[in-house]
Scaffold this motif. Structure first.
Motif, PDB file in Angstrom:
ATOM      1  N   THR A 244       0.825  -1.206   0.000  1.00 58.76           N
ATOM      2  CA  THR A 244       0.000   0.000   0.000  1.00 58.76           C
ATOM      3  C   THR A 244       0.857   1.252   0.000  1.00 58.76           C
ATOM      4  OG1 THR A 244      -1.242  -1.262   1.591  1.00 58.76           O
ATOM      5  CG2 THR A 244      -2.035   0.951   1.117  1.00 58.76           C
ATOM      6  N   SER A 245       2.006   1.174   0.658  1.00 57.68           N
ATOM      7  CA  SER A 245       2.844   2.353   0.795  1.00 57.68           C
ATOM      8  C   SER A 245       3.809   2.535  -0.356  1.00 57.68           C
ATOM      9  CB  SER A 245       3.623   2.246   2.091  1.00 57.68           C
ATOM     10  OG  SER A 245       4.349   1.042   2.088  1.00 57.68           O
ATOM     11  N   GLY A 385     -17.467 -16.998  15.411  1.00 60.12           N
ATOM     12  CA  GLY A 385     -17.805 -15.983  16.404  1.00 60.12           C
ATOM     13  C   GLY A 385     -18.245 -16.610  17.708  1.00 60.12           C
ATOM     14  N   ARG A 394      -7.858 -11.668  14.114  1.00 62.20           N
ATOM     15  CA  ARG A 394      -7.836 -10.673  13.048  1.00 62.20           C
ATOM     16  C   ARG A 394      -6.488  -9.979  12.886  1.00 62.20           C
ATOM     17  NH1 ARG A 394     -12.586  -9.104  10.621  1.00 62.20           N
ATOM     18  NH2 ARG A 394     -14.487  -9.834  11.611  1.00 62.20           N
ATOM     19  N   PHE A 395      -5.682  -9.976  13.910  1.00 59.68           N
ATOM     20  CA  PHE A 395      -4.460  -9.174  13.844  1.00 59.68           C
ATOM     21  C   PHE A 395      -3.340  -9.855  13.068  1.00 59.68           C
ATOM     22  CE2 PHE A 395      -3.044 -11.967  17.128  1.00 59.68           C
ATOM     23  CZ  PHE A 395      -1.659 -11.961  17.041  1.00 59.68           C
ATOM     24  N   PRO A 437       3.512 -12.950  16.387  1.00 58.62           N
ATOM     25  CA  PRO A 437       3.576 -14.042  17.368  1.00 58.62           C
ATOM     26  C   PRO A 437       2.551 -15.136  17.063  1.00 58.62           C
ATOM     27  CG  PRO A 437       2.562 -12.086  18.319  1.00 58.62           C
ATOM     28  CD  PRO A 437       2.975 -11.718  16.944  1.00 58.62           C
ATOM     29  N   ASP A 450      -7.827 -16.984  24.052  1.00 56.30           N
ATOM     30  CA  ASP A 450      -6.416 -16.824  23.694  1.00 56.30           C
ATOM     31  C   ASP A 450      -5.559 -16.877  24.961  1.00 56.30           C
ATOM     32  OD1 ASP A 450      -3.939 -16.121  22.753  1.00 56.30           O
ATOM     33  OD2 ASP A 450      -4.688 -14.550  21.416  1.00 56.30           O
ATOM     34  N   VAL A 453      -0.378 -15.402  25.971  1.00 58.49           N
ATOM     35  CA  VAL A 453       0.517 -14.641  26.845  1.00 58.49           C
ATOM     36  C   VAL A 453       0.864 -15.385  28.137  1.00 58.49           C
ATOM     37  CG1 VAL A 453      -0.121 -12.351  26.015  1.00 58.49           C
ATOM     38  CG2 VAL A 453      -1.445 -13.383  27.845  1.00 58.49           C
TER      39      VAL A 453
ATOM     40  N   MET B   1      -9.207  -7.457  29.498  1.00 57.50           N
ATOM     41  CA  MET B   1      -7.783  -7.774  29.450  1.00 57.50           C
ATOM     42  C   MET B   1      -7.344  -7.894  27.995  1.00 57.50           C
ATOM     43  SD  MET B   1      -5.859 -11.049  31.095  1.00 57.50           S
ATOM     44  CE  MET B   1      -5.911 -12.155  29.714  1.00 57.50           C
ATOM     45  N   THR B   3      -5.827  -9.283  24.782  1.00 52.81           N
ATOM     46  CA  THR B   3      -5.673 -10.701  24.517  1.00 52.81           C
ATOM     47  C   THR B   3      -4.270 -11.062  24.069  1.00 52.81           C
ATOM     48  OG1 THR B   3      -6.432 -10.299  22.304  1.00 52.81           O
ATOM     49  CG2 THR B   3      -8.071 -11.003  23.920  1.00 52.81           C
ATOM     50  N   HIS B   4      -3.494 -10.055  23.759  1.00 45.83           N
ATOM     51  CA  HIS B   4      -2.198 -10.409  23.223  1.00 45.83           C
ATOM     52  C   HIS B   4      -1.164  -9.327  23.470  1.00 45.83           C
ATOM     53  CE1 HIS B   4       0.643 -12.452  20.746  1.00 45.83           C
ATOM     54  NE2 HIS B   4      -0.191 -13.455  20.723  1.00 45.83           N
ATOM     55  N   LEU B   6       1.071  -8.280  21.595  1.00 47.95           N
ATOM     56  CA  LEU B   6       1.221  -7.392  20.448  1.00 47.95           C
ATOM     57  C   LEU B   6       0.267  -6.219  20.549  1.00 47.95           C
ATOM     58  CD1 LEU B   6       2.710  -7.313  17.623  1.00 47.95           C
ATOM     59  CD2 LEU B   6       0.541  -8.091  16.713  1.00 47.95           C
ATOM     60  N   LYS B  10       1.058  -2.225  20.646  1.00 41.58           N
ATOM     61  CA  LYS B  10       0.553  -1.313  19.629  1.00 41.58           C
ATOM     62  C   LYS B  10      -0.132  -0.101  20.240  1.00 41.58           C
ATOM     63  CE  LYS B  10       0.052  -4.175  15.552  1.00 41.58           C
ATOM     64  NZ  LYS B  10      -0.879  -4.879  14.679  1.00 41.58           N
ATOM     65  N   TYR B  60      -2.446   4.900   4.344  1.00 39.86           N
ATOM     66  CA  TYR B  60      -1.276   4.033   4.207  1.00 39.86           C
ATOM     67  C   TYR B  60      -1.239   2.937   5.280  1.00 39.86           C
ATOM     68  CZ  TYR B  60       0.172   7.267   0.679  1.00 39.86           C
ATOM     69  OH  TYR B  60       0.191   8.008  -0.455  1.00 39.86           O
ATOM     70  N   LYS B  61      -2.383   2.724   5.893  1.00 39.64           N
ATOM     71  CA  LYS B  61      -2.561   1.614   6.841  1.00 39.64           C
ATOM     72  C   LYS B  61      -1.697   1.709   8.090  1.00 39.64           C
ATOM     73  CE  LYS B  61      -4.478  -1.635   3.597  1.00 39.64           C
ATOM     74  NZ  LYS B  61      -4.435  -2.946   2.982  1.00 39.64           N
ATOM     75  N   PHE B  62      -1.289   2.922   8.463  1.00 45.98           N
ATOM     76  CA  PHE B  62      -0.705   3.102   9.791  1.00 45.98           C
ATOM     77  C   PHE B  62      -1.890   3.302  10.728  1.00 45.98           C
ATOM     78  CE2 PHE B  62       2.833   4.677   7.082  1.00 45.98           C
ATOM     79  CZ  PHE B  62       3.819   3.812   7.513  1.00 45.98           C
ATOM     80  N   SER B  96      -7.520  -4.191  14.384  1.00 47.93           N
ATOM     81  CA  SER B  96      -7.918  -5.293  15.271  1.00 47.93           C
ATOM     82  C   SER B  96      -7.712  -4.951  16.739  1.00 47.93           C
ATOM     83  CB  SER B  96      -7.164  -6.584  14.932  1.00 47.93           C
ATOM     84  OG  SER B  96      -7.380  -6.938  13.599  1.00 47.93           O
ATOM     85  N   PHE B  98      -9.771  -4.036  19.337  1.00 47.50           N
ATOM     86  CA  PHE B  98     -11.218  -3.940  19.504  1.00 47.50           C
ATOM     87  C   PHE B  98     -11.642  -3.147  20.728  1.00 47.50           C
ATOM     88  CE2 PHE B  98     -10.587  -7.853  16.944  1.00 47.50           C
ATOM     89  CZ  PHE B  98     -11.039  -7.306  15.765  1.00 47.50           C
ATOM     90  N   GLU B 127     -19.629 -11.007  19.520  1.00 45.76           N
ATOM     91  CA  GLU B 127     -19.004 -12.214  20.061  1.00 45.76           C
ATOM     92  C   GLU B 127     -18.961 -12.213  21.582  1.00 45.76           C
ATOM     93  OE1 GLU B 127     -15.192 -13.486  18.613  1.00 45.76           O
ATOM     94  OE2 GLU B 127     -15.799 -13.154  16.539  1.00 45.76           O
TER      95      GLU B 127
END
Lengths: 606, 569
Positions: A244-245, A385, A394-395, A437, A450, A453, B1, B3-4, B6, B10, B60-62, B96, B98, B127
């Protein structure tokens, strides 16, 4: 946690051979009797004790690093490689590991021109590591030895996937490797060596092939082979794609036309015939990546599920050796919103403990991974779901995946190997910015959660994972994992789960054929009436092959009441003598097999 | 909490200005980001510039950086922070993340109950917090009973709670409201299958198959952000930049020699190539590109519409109509197609059918101001001024910055005898765009018609003061000063001076300005000059075949030949 691991009774690691003593002639195995709407032990199942995983690859001598071969052109196949196999090639009772390797794709360049120089012995080649756990010195210690040279399995093609199966019913496992270029068939000689039979086998497809699965689709006793194919590609026609960039990046699947998958019938004598057109497999196809085989509709014939990258998936329903794609109405072709997703890896297992195999497919970041529940009659419903698998997925971009009961609560959990396929701009300084990860999704009665962690440092690694294979590598009764990383080291994730529980690891041998009973299902009934089911398979995941042994886990408050093996279309055989917390090899003979036919087939393949 | 791990990491991006590594991006992208970032840093307390940076990052998806900018813009914008919270929610959702997305959507909804935002929020809760999701879907329906996505959301909730019959009813409502809602057709099919209604399931699967290119209904605010995103793609941005700077041949060469070879999204390249040819007025080549896209994607409604435009420009009206009628068969409820076909039929003076199609376009997409204006224009053409005025008024409500809608509303009201209303509309239009000389003239004409000569003169003088080089206003004022029935307002010398200027500016080639000059000369008694000027006006008018006007010039010539000035009655 070595202290707690000592509680596992090592003595059971030696295989306990249990023979089937009662053959039930009836083929009317009642699935309804196996169904449990809600287990009385749901409360207990809710209490997930997250297993912790320790990364022990280097410590155990399992030193393998994938070589991408990139010379800066962003050749499309680089983004998809490569998987691995867990197999007991020397029949010594422990799982050995076969890794797949890349190479320089640009014919005008050499290893000196690569962006990420190889950190492996040259030339880069596939590698076979022998597990010395059950070896002549009987140390019982997890240790691997590189036996590539002596075994003759070091193919140097640009490898993608691997399938394992005993194609000649001689009791040892053979290897099939998919490449960008000619595929390879290694036939096991039974003495620790393999012979390359690719040319004479009829399997040396030169297209870009990915996952493969051995299955006896026509029930003639010989393992046939399904091979998924990805796209029409050559480096000469490689396209220059941008992210995209505007940064040079790998293309998506739309850049190259899909090519048909193939089904090869095993003719015996190490020869295969392409029957794709004859049986109907050729008609529909997409960018095939993941494959899972099971008798999904319970009609006694093994069906084939293919996860396609960006195209609707195929569910090839087998009706007496002829296939028809169940298509949209099956509910397993596209997700709940009617969208074809970027299918990568496939897991097949009975996640809802209702006696049939369900399907889980990994996808691209931004999409969810998708759980298709088998609701009977060849129909599936997207339960992503409701099962809690949507949002957490999704990430990341999922590739390899495995259903396994990592915490022995009687419910299948999921491991997902993640790695991006387009540049993660947040990793701008990273020379290989595709890291993500991996994930551990633990299942309780309330769905999947999940637990990445809390599952130990091994799950905190952020790498570009592709293949994963599940199996009990250290023979301690729980399921470990081997993960391959694109342009990175392979990882062995040892499961250090220590909570008191019951487990069972069973190798099921079709005694009439003298090989693992691929496609058969082992069911065990517990004292609360719950019936757990595991199909004997080596396929699924992404470009990888798994431990063929069935593994079960359940509460230590329950006991094992009964067990049986169900052969698709051939009836059910009850099994006696199985005990919790043991390894067993069950030799069973399908009840309606014609002995004269068996003898004839065996004669041919010998 | 969270979930990850990452996700936790972020969230650090929420600090403003967000740290974004752009070193490895292509030069033009870096330049674009740096430019917008510099503007934002120059005015860090300006919601608009900060929000613009968010839009670029979003493009640019940042995503986290975009969200951080939108959150800051929301906090800075005291008047209308709603859209920034909505955009922040969309950015977090795309990343993502959420939890923050839910928070942002909740803040947006507290500020403005915008039904699509409620649906976005509810989608995130399906969900994990189904009862809350249901509440938000229901509230969205209360606010907009036609919101198909909210019914689909309720259907999804019912399906997840094992209430298939209720879920079926909800999805049936969704596809009734939005027949092109492909995913709803699919979900409905799966539900029907689950209760054994196989034939109906198969029918909805067919409908799903026919509509795969049109997934979920979109809302106008989100569409704006998406447009930003699309415009930000490197290829599109470079080509648009070339269009804007007139480098059309360069754009064509780049598309043909580079992007067509390297960009896997061939239809996107061909689309840009088609639009480049349209700008080059090489309509045949443009049509060729659009035809190539349609060969592979016959369901692309926008491309079909573009092809019709190219055909129209080539004079192939039959082909344009045929293309649009095919599109209409494929998408019977597409407002775009209905509107375009109606425009083509208007050109062909097929008034009845065009009016019907305009009405259907408006019914299909009632919030599109362009559709309203076109419909109103067609109604005015059919002398249905009352309805026309109503539609123009709705268009001004939908788009309060539409000068044309106000201008034409004024004209319709004038036709209805509502002079005050007309004046008010024109003044509103002029407030939005003071370069519209025609509206100054209309306003002056309105005063003139009511013998408000002072006001008429003032309107013209004000207009001319604002735009002293305007030929139209110079000529109009000269005409007023030369011919006003009120002798006190006539000013012959000034009329001559102004008319002379207008003639000079039009290089003596405008019949209209020569006629004004003749009247001005006559007003100051220079009848020989007046006769010569009027004779030239007649020659120019005859050449231009403006017979009615030439007749009037001849009448005035007779007056000047008789040494009489012309004064308007």
């Amino acid at each position: 946690m070595p202290g707690s691991r000592a509680t596992t009774p090592r003595s059971t690691a030696s295989a306990l051979v249990v023979f089937a003593v009662v053959a039930i002639a009836s083929t009317s195995w009642s699935l309804s009797s196996a169904r449990v709407a809600a287990s009385p032990h749901d409360d207990e199942r809710d209490a997930i004790a997250t297993p912790t995983f320790t990364e022990v690859a280097a410590a155990s001598g399992l030193v393998f690093e994938h070589f991408l071969g990139s010379t800066g052109e962003f050749y499309f196949p680089e983004v998809s490689s490569a998987g691995l196999a867990l197999l007991d090639y020397d029949n010594d009772g422990d799982l050995d590991v076969y890794f797949l390797q890349g190479d320089v794709l640009n014919p005008a360049k050499t290893i000196e021109d690569t962006v990420f120089p190889p950190r492996v012995p040259l030339p880069p080649r596939n590698r076979l590591f022998r597990n010395e756990l059950v070896s002549s010195d009987r140390t019982g210690k997890l240790r691997f030895t590189d036996v590539t040279e002596e075994s003759g399995t070091g193919d140097t093609g640009y490898a993608q996937g691997v399938a394992t199966g005993d194609i000649d019913n001689d009791g040892d496992v053979d290897l099939f490797v998919t490449n960008l270029g000619a595929d390879v068939l290694y036939v096991n000689n039974g003495d620790g060596t393999f012979t390359d039979r690719s040319a004479e086998s009829g399997l040396a497809d030169t297209r870009w092939t990915t996952s493969a699965s051995f299955l006896d689709y026509d029930r003639d006793g010989l393992l046939d082979l399904f091979v998924a194919a990805y796209a029409e590609y050559s480096t000469a026609t490689d396209k220059n794609c941008q992210g995209t960039s505007g940064r040079h990046d790998y293309c998506g699947p739309d850049a190259y036309p899909a090519v048909p998958d193939h089904l090869y019938r095993n003719l015996g004598g190490g020869k295969f015939e392409d029957v794709s057109q004859a049986v109907g497999i050729f008609r529909e196809y997409g960018h095939g990546l993941g494959v899972g085989v099971s008798d999904f509709d319970g009609n006694g014939w093994l069906d084939i599920y293919v996860a396609n990258d960006g195209d609707p998936n195929q569910l090839w329903m087998n009706d007496r050796g002829r296939f028809q794609n169940a298509g949209l109405l099956s509910g397993a072709s596209v997700n709940n919103a009617g969208q074809a997703e970027a299918g990568m890896g496939v897991a097949v297992g009975d996640f809802d403990v209702d006696g049939d195999d369900d399907i889980f497919v990994t996808h691209l970041a931004g999409e969810t991974n998708t759980l298709y529940e088998n609701v009977g009659g060849g129909f599936f419903t997207d339960r992503t779901g409701r099962a809690g698998l949507g949002a957490p997925s999704r990430f990341a971009t999922g590739f390899g995946t495995a259903f396994a009961d990592f915490d022995h609560n009687g419910r299948l959990d999921l491991f997902i190997a993640n790695g991006a396929v387009s540049i993660e701009e947040s990793q701008g300084d990273d020379p290989y910015p595709y890291r993500q990860p991996n994930q551990l999704m633990m299942q309780s009665a309330r769905g999947f959660v999940d637990h990445s962690v809390t599952a130990g440092a091994a799950l905190a690694l952020s790498e570009v994972s592709r293949g994963v294979a599940a199996g009990d590598i250290d023979n301690d009764g729980d399921i470990d994992l081997v993960v391959t990383n694109s342009s990175g080291p392979a990882r062995l994730l040892r499961n250090d789960f220590a909570r008191p529980s019951n487990w069972l690891v069973v190798r099921v041998i079709d005694d009439a054929l003298g090989r693992d009973a691929y496609g058969a299902s082992l069911r065990i009934e517990l004292s609360d009436g719950t019936t757990l089911m595991s199909t004997i398979r080596t396929d699924t995941s992404y470009c990888s092959a798994r431990d063929p042994r069935a593994h079960f886990g359940w509460s230590d408050q329950l006991s094992l009441r009964a067990a049986s093996v169900s052969f698709p279309g051939r009836g059910v055989v009850s099994v006696e003598g199985l005990e919790a917390r043991t390894f067993a090899t069950v030799r069973v003979r399908p009840p309606d097999r014609d002995a004269s036919t068996d003898a004839g087939e065996s004669g041919e393949t010998e | 909490m969270p979930t990850h791990a990452l996700e936790i990491e972020k969230h650090q991006d929420e600090v403003w200005p967000p740290a974004v590594n752009i070193e490895t991006l292509s030069e033009d992208v870096r330049e674009e980001i740096e430019t917008v970032k510099a503007l934002a840093l120059d005015a860090p307390d300006n919601a608009s510039t900060v929000g613009d940076l968010g839009k670029v990052y979003f493009g640019y998806k940042f995503n986290h950086a975009a969200a951080a900018c939108f959150v800051r813009a929301a906090e800075l914008d005291k008047k209308s922070p709603f859209r920034w919270w909505y955009y922040a929610g969309l950015s977090y959702k795309r990343a993502s993340s959420f939890g923050p997305a839910i928070e942002a959507f909740e803040k947006a909804i507290k500020l403005r109950e915008y039904p699509p935002a409620s649906v976005e929020l509810a989608d995130l809760l399906v969900e994990t917090e189904r009862p809350r999701a249901i509440e938000h879907f229901q509230r969205a329906i209360e606010l907009d009973p036609n919101l198909a996505s909210a019914y689909a959301g309720l259907g999804r909730c019912a399906a997840m709670d094992d209430r298939p019959e209720e879920a079926i009813a909800r999805f049936e409502k969704a596809v009734e409201l939005e027949p092109n809602f492909a995913s709803a057709h699919y979900e409905l099919a799966m539900l029907l299958r689950s209760v054994g209604r196989m034939e109906e399931a198969a029918q909805h699967l067919r409908l799903y198959g026919q509509r795969q290119s049109e997934f979920t209904p979109d809302d106008p605010i989100k569409r704006k952000l998406r447009r930003t995103m699309r415009a930000s793609s490197v290829m599109t941005r470079r080509i648009r930049n070339m269009w804007d700077t007139g480098r059309l041949d360069e754009a064509e060469a780049l598309l043909k020699n580079h992007f067509l070879k390297v960009n896997p999204n061939e239809e996107a390249v061909r689309n840009l190539l088609g639009h480049t040819h349209m700008r080059q007025e090489r309509f045949e080549l443009a049509a060729e590109q659009f035809e190539l896209i349609l060969a592979d994607h016959p369901g692309y409604v926008d491309t079909r519409s573009n092809l019709a435009t190219a055909y129209q420009q080539m004079g192939r009206r039959d082909d344009a109509e045929a293309v649009l009628r095919v599109a209409l068969e494929q998408h019977p409820d597409s407002g775009t197609v209905l509107h375009h076909l109606a425009l083509v039929l208007t050109q062909r003076e097929e008034t009845n059918e065009s009016l019907e199609l305009f009405a259907r376009a408006v019914a299909a997409q009632p919030a599109m101001p362009d559709f309203r204006s076109s419909y109103a224009r067609a109604l005015a053409g059919a002398k249905r001024f009352d309805e026309a005025a109503r539609e123009f008024r709705v268009a001004t409500e939908l788009d309060p910055r539409s000068v044309d809608a106000y201008a034409e509303l004024g004209c319709a009201l004038e036709q209805l005898g509502n002079v005050d209303g007309a004046e008010a509309a024109w003044r509103q239009a002029l407030a939005l765009d003071d370069t519209r000389d025609d509206l100054v003239v209309r306003l002056a004409g309105s005063h003139f018609a009511r013998a408000q000569f002072e006001l008429a003169e003032k309107a013209l003088r004000d207009g001319l003061a604002a735009r002293p080089k305007s030929i139209d206003l110079t000529g109009e004022l000269a005409w007023f000063l030369a011919t006003c029935p009120d002798a006190a307002r006539r000013n012959g010398p000034e009329a001559v001076r102004l008319a002379d200027l207008a003639v000079q500016w039009t290089r003596s080639n405008s019949a209209k300005e020569m006629d004004v000059l003749a009247a001005a000369y006559a007003q100051v008694g220079r009848f020989d000059d007046a006769v010569r000027a009027e004779q030239r006006a007649i020659r120019l008018g005859t050449a231009a075949r403006t017979r009615g006007i030439v007749r009037r010039y001849r009448e005035r010539l007779a007056l000047y030949e008789a040494a009489q000035p012309f004064t308007r009655p």
